[in-house]
Design a protein around this motif. Structure first.
Motif, short mmCIF file in Angstrom:
data_model
loop_
_atom_site.label_atom_id
_atom_site.label_comp_id
_atom_site.label_asym_id
_atom_site.label_seq_id
_atom_site.Cartn_x
_atom_site.Cartn_y
_atom_site.Cartn_z
N PRO A 58 0.80 -1.23 -0.02
CA PRO A 58 -0.13 0.00 0.00
C PRO A 58 0.99 1.19 -0.02
O PRO A 58 1.90 1.44 0.67
CB PRO A 58 -0.82 -0.01 1.39
N ILE A 59 0.52 2.33 -0.84
CA ILE A 59 1.35 3.44 -1.00
C ILE A 59 0.20 4.54 -0.46
O ILE A 59 -0.84 4.52 -1.34
CB ILE A 59 1.75 3.57 -2.46
N PHE A 60 0.29 5.31 0.62
CA PHE A 60 -0.53 6.67 0.80
C PHE A 60 0.23 7.91 0.39
O PHE A 60 1.37 8.13 0.52
CB PHE A 60 -1.09 6.33 2.26
N ILE A 61 -0.76 8.99 0.20
CA ILE A 61 -0.23 10.15 -0.04
C ILE A 61 -0.70 11.02 1.39
O ILE A 61 -1.89 11.07 1.44
CB ILE A 61 -0.59 10.69 -1.27
N LEU A 62 0.41 11.49 1.96
CA LEU A 62 -0.13 12.40 3.01
C LEU A 62 -0.46 13.76 2.72
O LEU A 62 -0.02 14.11 1.49
CB LEU A 62 0.92 12.14 4.12
N LYS A 63 -1.12 14.35 3.74
CA LYS A 63 -1.32 15.84 3.34
C LYS A 63 -0.18 16.72 3.24
O LYS A 63 0.79 16.42 4.30
CB LYS A 63 -2.44 16.46 4.61
N GLU A 64 0.01 17.83 2.46
CA GLU A 64 1.11 18.44 2.09
C GLU A 64 1.32 19.08 3.51
O GLU A 64 0.60 19.72 4.13
CB GLU A 64 0.64 19.49 0.97
N THR A 65 2.64 19.24 3.67
CA THR A 65 3.03 19.95 4.96
C THR A 65 4.23 20.95 4.33
O THR A 65 4.90 20.88 3.47
CB THR A 65 3.76 19.04 5.90
N GLY A 66 4.57 22.06 5.11
CA GLY A 66 5.42 23.01 4.73
C GLY A 66 7.04 22.44 5.27
O GLY A 66 7.25 21.84 6.04
N MET A 67 7.88 23.23 4.40
CA MET A 67 9.47 23.19 4.99
C MET A 67 9.92 23.78 5.83
O MET A 67 9.59 25.10 5.85
CB MET A 67 10.28 23.57 3.56
N PRO A 68 10.23 23.23 6.96
CA PRO A 68 10.70 24.00 8.24
C PRO A 68 11.83 24.96 7.62
O PRO A 68 12.87 24.84 7.13
CB PRO A 68 11.34 22.93 9.10
N ALA A 69 11.79 26.48 8.14
CA ALA A 69 12.51 27.27 7.59
C ALA A 69 13.94 27.15 8.03
O ALA A 69 14.97 27.66 7.64
CB ALA A 69 12.05 28.90 7.98
N SER A 70 14.29 26.46 9.18
CA SER A 70 15.61 26.32 9.80
C SER A 70 16.49 25.49 9.17
O SER A 70 17.31 25.21 9.27
CB SER A 70 15.17 25.85 11.26
N PHE A 71 15.76 24.70 8.00
CA PHE A 71 16.47 23.61 7.32
C PHE A 71 17.34 24.51 6.25
O PHE A 71 18.19 23.76 5.52
CB PHE A 71 15.77 22.60 6.63
N ILE A 72 17.21 25.62 5.92
CA ILE A 72 17.77 26.38 4.96
C ILE A 72 19.16 26.84 4.99
O ILE A 72 19.73 26.91 6.25
CB ILE A 72 17.00 27.52 4.50
N ASN A 73 19.88 26.61 4.02
CA ASN A 73 21.23 27.20 4.04
C ASN A 73 21.59 27.98 2.52
O ASN A 73 21.13 27.60 1.42
CB ASN A 73 22.35 25.92 3.98
N MET A 74 22.02 29.25 2.87
CA MET A 74 21.95 30.07 1.47
C MET A 74 23.51 30.29 1.15
O MET A 74 23.69 31.26 0.32
CB MET A 74 21.27 31.51 2.17
N SER A 75 24.51 29.55 1.64
CA SER A 75 25.93 29.93 1.33
C SER A 75 26.00 29.51 -0.36
O SER A 75 26.85 30.11 -0.73
CB SER A 75 26.74 28.90 2.21
N LYS A 76 25.14 28.58 -0.69
CA LYS A 76 25.19 28.34 -2.34
C LYS A 76 23.86 28.54 -2.84
O LYS A 76 23.43 27.86 -3.93
CB LYS A 76 25.84 27.03 -2.57
N GLU A 78 19.63 28.96 -2.55
CA GLU A 78 18.60 28.40 -1.52
C GLU A 78 18.70 26.77 -1.48
O GLU A 78 18.09 26.19 -2.53
CB GLU A 78 17.28 28.74 -2.05
N ARG A 79 19.30 26.38 -0.47
CA ARG A 79 19.53 24.69 -0.48
C ARG A 79 19.05 24.28 1.13
O ARG A 79 19.10 25.07 1.78
CB ARG A 79 20.73 24.15 -0.50
N TYR A 80 18.41 23.08 1.29
CA TYR A 80 17.66 22.61 2.19
C TYR A 80 18.41 21.31 2.80
O TYR A 80 18.76 20.39 1.97
CB TYR A 80 16.11 22.40 2.27
N SER A 81 18.70 21.30 4.12
CA SER A 81 19.35 20.26 4.60
C SER A 81 18.58 18.69 4.47
O SER A 81 17.76 18.52 5.50
CB SER A 81 19.76 20.25 6.00
N ALA A 82 19.20 17.81 3.73
CA ALA A 82 18.57 16.69 3.69
C ALA A 82 18.55 15.55 4.92
O ALA A 82 17.64 14.87 5.32
CB ALA A 82 18.96 15.88 2.35
N ASP A 83 19.86 16.03 5.74
CA ASP A 83 20.09 15.32 6.84
C ASP A 83 18.82 15.74 7.99
O ASP A 83 18.24 15.05 8.76
CB ASP A 83 21.29 15.62 7.59
N SER A 84 18.40 16.92 8.13
CA SER A 84 17.38 17.37 8.81
C SER A 84 15.85 17.01 8.36
O SER A 84 15.09 16.85 9.14
CB SER A 84 17.35 18.99 8.85
#
Length: 221
Positions: A58-76, A78-84
């Protein structure tokens, strides 16, 4: 009835169905797809269909959720931490879900390390852009289509499917594979080899999955 209550009822019904059927195992792997921010619903439906056919689960699609702003890195840019992201997904997904796959159009990154230190040159590998990342083993992974884009729709779908099944393979305990055409090939971290990847796990990886499944059914954490 709220959307979340509908999802919970669907999951409960599915689990009861499998548990009441003696021809099936006591538990069944359930994979959920989680949009992080706005994500193309046609792509999500395509992946849902492909995963249902591939994993027979079974494959379910969950309700959309926002990207936590704290995961962003702007040094290169707009990129977001996959580990986080995968840590967050593992802790926020419903307990009834075996694995959750996060999907984003945003660029994602990880920090590549060697011997406990950031790989040299640090300016390259501290914020290393990637297609996807997942725990091995674990219950969460994330895929970004940011680096998979092409005007060739057939090729794009192949890229997206390959990366998703690759990351789910890590969740199920599969390491990178030396076989060049296997979906679990380490070479699939490069877009040229993603394009040339086969559509399935190799025989060795399938045997490893079989052994893992018999030793620890659904114990993917």
């Amino acid at each position: 009835m709220s959307y979340n209550r509908i999802i919970i009822l669907l999951l409960t019904t599915t689990l009861l169905t499998y548990c009441s059927n003696p021809a099936r195992p006591a538990k069944k792997r359930i994979i959920a797809l989680q949009s992080i921010g706005h994500y193309d619903q046609q792509q999500l439906q395509f992946i849902r269909k492909e995963l249902q056919q591939f994993f027979k689960t079974p494959i379910f699609i969950l309700k959309e959720t926002g990207m936590p702003a704290s995961f962003i890195n702007m040094s290169k840019g707009e990129r977001y931490s996959a580990d986080s992201i995968i840590k967050w997904l593992a802790h926020t997904a419903p307990d009834s879900i075996s694995q959750v796959v996060g999907f984003t159009h945003k660029d994602i990154f990880t920090t590549r390390r060697e011997n406990g230190h950031i790989k040299e040159p640090e300016s390259t590998y501290a914020v290393w852009g990637i297609f996807g990342q997942g725990y091995m083993p674990g219950r969460s992974c994330v895929v970004s289509d940011h680096r998979l884009q092409t005007s060739d729709n057939k090729r794009f779908k192949h890229r997206l499917r390959t990366v998703v099944i690759h990351e789910i393979g890590h969740n199920m305990g599969l390491p990178h594979c030396p076989s060049k055409n296997c979906i679990m090939s380490d070479a699939n971290e490069r877009i040229q080899t993603v394009d040339n990847s086969a559509d399935d796990y190799c025989k060795g990886c399938k045997e490893r999955l079989y052994l893992n499944a018999n030793a620890l059914p659904l114990q993917l954490n």
